[in-house]
Design a protein around this motif. Structure first.
Motif, PDB file in Angstrom:
ATOM      1  N   LEU A  73      16.127  -8.245   2.506  1.00  0.00           N
ATOM      2  CA  LEU A  73      14.827  -8.175   2.983  1.00  0.00           C
ATOM      3  C   LEU A  73      14.011  -7.355   1.971  1.00  0.00           C
ATOM      4  O   LEU A  73      12.953  -7.537   1.519  1.00  0.00           O
ATOM      5  CB  LEU A  73      14.594  -7.866   4.311  1.00  0.00           C
ATOM      6  N   ALA A  74      14.316  -5.875   1.744  1.00  0.00           N
ATOM      7  CA  ALA A  74      14.186  -5.106   0.782  1.00  0.00           C
ATOM      8  C   ALA A  74      13.670  -5.679  -0.725  1.00  0.00           C
ATOM      9  O   ALA A  74      12.716  -5.619  -1.253  1.00  0.00           O
ATOM     10  CB  ALA A  74      14.677  -3.899   0.802  1.00  0.00           C
ATOM     11  N   ARG A  75      14.592  -6.407  -1.206  1.00  0.00           N
ATOM     12  CA  ARG A  75      14.540  -7.048  -2.466  1.00  0.00           C
ATOM     13  C   ARG A  75      13.487  -8.198  -2.284  1.00  0.00           C
ATOM     14  O   ARG A  75      12.779  -8.138  -3.363  1.00  0.00           O
ATOM     15  CB  ARG A  75      15.791  -7.573  -3.133  1.00  0.00           C
TER      16      ARG A  75
ATOM     17  N   HIS B  67      11.668   3.580   3.119  1.00  0.00           N
ATOM     18  CA  HIS B  67      10.357   3.577   4.048  1.00  0.00           C
ATOM     19  C   HIS B  67      10.120   2.861   5.327  1.00  0.00           C
ATOM     20  O   HIS B  67       9.639   2.964   6.176  1.00  0.00           O
ATOM     21  CB  HIS B  67       8.873   3.798   3.293  1.00  0.00           C
ATOM     22  N   PHE B  68      10.961   1.325   5.007  1.00  0.00           N
ATOM     23  CA  PHE B  68      10.585   0.572   6.075  1.00  0.00           C
ATOM     24  C   PHE B  68      12.081   0.327   6.813  1.00  0.00           C
ATOM     25  O   PHE B  68      12.049  -0.628   7.800  1.00  0.00           O
ATOM     26  CB  PHE B  68       9.929  -0.613   5.649  1.00  0.00           C
ATOM     27  N   LEU B  69      13.253   0.795   6.274  1.00  0.00           N
ATOM     28  CA  LEU B  69      14.477   0.772   7.194  1.00  0.00           C
ATOM     29  C   LEU B  69      14.904  -0.785   7.035  1.00  0.00           C
ATOM     30  O   LEU B  69      15.523  -1.242   8.109  1.00  0.00           O
ATOM     31  CB  LEU B  69      14.382   1.557   8.373  1.00  0.00           C
ATOM     32  N   LEU B  70      14.455  -1.236   5.907  1.00  0.00           N
ATOM     33  CA  LEU B  70      15.080  -2.934   6.116  1.00  0.00           C
ATOM     34  C   LEU B  70      16.229  -3.199   5.516  1.00  0.00           C
ATOM     35  O   LEU B  70      16.849  -2.281   4.721  1.00  0.00           O
ATOM     36  CB  LEU B  70      13.873  -3.675   5.145  1.00  0.00           C
TER      37      LEU B  70
ATOM     38  N   LYS C  31       0.873  -1.330  -0.004  1.00  0.00           N
ATOM     39  CA  LYS C  31       0.026   0.064  -0.119  1.00  0.00           C
ATOM     40  C   LYS C  31       0.797   1.289   0.168  1.00  0.00           C
ATOM     41  O   LYS C  31       0.545   2.155  -0.689  1.00  0.00           O
ATOM     42  CB  LYS C  31      -0.957   0.050   1.147  1.00  0.00           C
ATOM     43  N   VAL C  32       2.069   1.168   0.620  1.00  0.00           N
ATOM     44  CA  VAL C  32       2.927   2.481   0.720  1.00  0.00           C
ATOM     45  C   VAL C  32       3.303   2.666  -0.489  1.00  0.00           C
ATOM     46  O   VAL C  32       3.511   3.898  -1.148  1.00  0.00           O
ATOM     47  CB  VAL C  32       3.803   2.129   1.896  1.00  0.00           C
ATOM     48  N   VAL C  33       4.121   1.482  -1.065  1.00  0.00           N
ATOM     49  CA  VAL C  33       4.793   1.844  -2.226  1.00  0.00           C
ATOM     50  C   VAL C  33       4.263   1.896  -3.469  1.00  0.00           C
ATOM     51  O   VAL C  33       4.723   2.335  -4.503  1.00  0.00           O
ATOM     52  CB  VAL C  33       6.101   0.730  -2.241  1.00  0.00           C
TER      53      VAL C  33
ATOM     54  N   PRO D 167      12.720   3.646  -7.865  1.00  0.00           N
ATOM     55  CA  PRO D 167      12.951   2.400  -7.519  1.00  0.00           C
ATOM     56  C   PRO D 167      12.231   1.745  -6.577  1.00  0.00           C
ATOM     57  O   PRO D 167      12.218   2.169  -5.491  1.00  0.00           O
ATOM     58  CB  PRO D 167      14.566   2.310  -7.524  1.00  0.00           C
ATOM     59  N   LEU D 168      11.729   0.499  -6.888  1.00  0.00           N
ATOM     60  CA  LEU D 168      10.979  -0.282  -5.913  1.00  0.00           C
ATOM     61  C   LEU D 168      11.609  -0.700  -4.645  1.00  0.00           C
ATOM     62  O   LEU D 168      11.255  -0.502  -3.495  1.00  0.00           O
ATOM     63  CB  LEU D 168      10.443  -1.116  -6.495  1.00  0.00           C
ATOM     64  N   VAL D 169      12.813  -1.260  -4.982  1.00  0.00           N
ATOM     65  CA  VAL D 169      13.647  -1.672  -3.642  1.00  0.00           C
ATOM     66  C   VAL D 169      14.166  -0.559  -2.961  1.00  0.00           C
ATOM     67  O   VAL D 169      13.946  -0.598  -1.610  1.00  0.00           O
ATOM     68  CB  VAL D 169      14.845  -2.490  -4.025  1.00  0.00           C
TER      69      VAL D 169
END
Length: 316
Positions: free
Chosen positions: A169-171, A162-165, A146-148, A154-156
């Motif tokens: 894990l972001a990928r 935004h989620f500090l991953l 919902k956020v992205v 770039p998605l990653v």
């Protein structure tokens, strides 16, 4: 009338990583106490069962109060209620957004809606992941999506910021968002042998080479939508089937790129003509989203590695 009240006073918030993981895994307080006792914590601390129960309940309350902050990780560093060191904040966020591969494999490609959430009882029973943990993971997928989905860029990187991953894990979350957005068919029986990481790898390649953003980095939703013009241009690859000289050149380029990088190279090189024909016929038909969703499910299990490697390089 007497009332018993446990009170804890301190500065730095004490968080036991083992108890945190038990909370994330959906254990009740009593079950968590049992696990801790079996692990020998009472021998280490010389504590009674009542003290262990009180400590576990206190930490569970702390985690529950922190949970709303974990929904928006950037707020965790700016809040004043809990004194949590930066390295511990990173641990809390990373573990909260971690997920079970067996669970995500069951929901991958499905719409992140109430309808899918109703099936979590069955998924929990099938995967042996507690229902509470399933709900947390599903809500995390939905929250990130919902956020992205409304963000440019770039998605990653959007997920990471935004989620500090962590990058890994972001990928993985980018792959989940990508498959959920494009509604790829991943639940078919012929695809059950593929793990989430297999799909995540393919998603990363599609995001890097097949999306609109791979062509124009100034467009919106750049890493989510497939480039329709690119899919149309794939039709031109059919000439590789009919022109022997081009086929030989194509084989030379692909083999040069893959030599020494895969254990199935010899088999791929020997069957290149048939493999190339099959993939090019698929590529020539990828003109709409529906075709893309079903493009891989016709492949035979025994040749999965060969197809994946050529599938990656065919756009070159």
């Amino acid at each position: 009338m007497s009332v018993e009240l446990d009170v804890f006073v301190g500065n730095t918030t004490i968080m036991d990583e083992e108890v945190y993981q038990l909370w994330l895994d959906g254990y009740t307080v009593n079950d968590a106490v049992k696990v801790r006792m079996e692990g020998g914590v009472m021998d280490e601390c010389e504590a009674s069962k009542d003290v262990l129960l009180s400590d576990t309940m206190d930490q569970y309350r702390t985690f529950q109060m922190c949970e709303r902050l974990l929904h928006s990780p950037a707020k965790l560093a700016n809040q004043l209620l809990f004194q949590i060191p930066p390295h511990r904040q990173i641990m809390l966020i990373e573990r909260y957004y971690a997920f079970d591969d067996t669970f995500v494999r069951e929901v991958l490609g499905k719409k992140l809606s109430k309808g899918t959430k109703k099936d979590l009882d069955d998924i929990s029973a099938k995967t042996s992941v507690t229902l509470k943990s399933c709900r947390r993971q599903f809500d995390n997928f939905k929250r990130v999506f919902k956020v992205v989905e409304e963000l440019k860029g770039p998605l990653v990187e959007n997920i990471r910021q935004h989620f500090l991953l962590s990058d890994k894990l972001a990928r993985d979350y980018a792959a989940i968002v990508f498959f959920a957005n494009n509604r790829f068919e991943t639940g078919k029986r012929k695809l059950q042998y593929l793990s989430f990481q297999d799909f995540a790898f393919c998603a990363g390649q599609l995001i890097s080479n097949w999306t609109v953003g791979a062509v124009d980095n100034m467009v919106e939703d750049m890493d989510v939508d497939l480039d329709k013009e690119f899919l149309q241009e794939l039709k031109e690859l059919k000439i590789l089937i009919t022109d022997k000289d081009l086929l030989d050149q194509h084989k030379s380029l692909v083999c040069t790129a893959l030599r020494g990088k895969t254990k199935v190279f010899i088999e791929m090189e020997g069957s290149f003509k048939n493999l190339s024909r099959g993939l090019i016929n698929i590529a020539a038909k990828l003109t709409n989203t529906k075709d893309v969703r079903f493009s891989l499910k016709k492949k035979k299990k025994k040749k999965k590695n060969i197809y994946i490697y050529i599938y990656i390089y065919i756009h070159k």
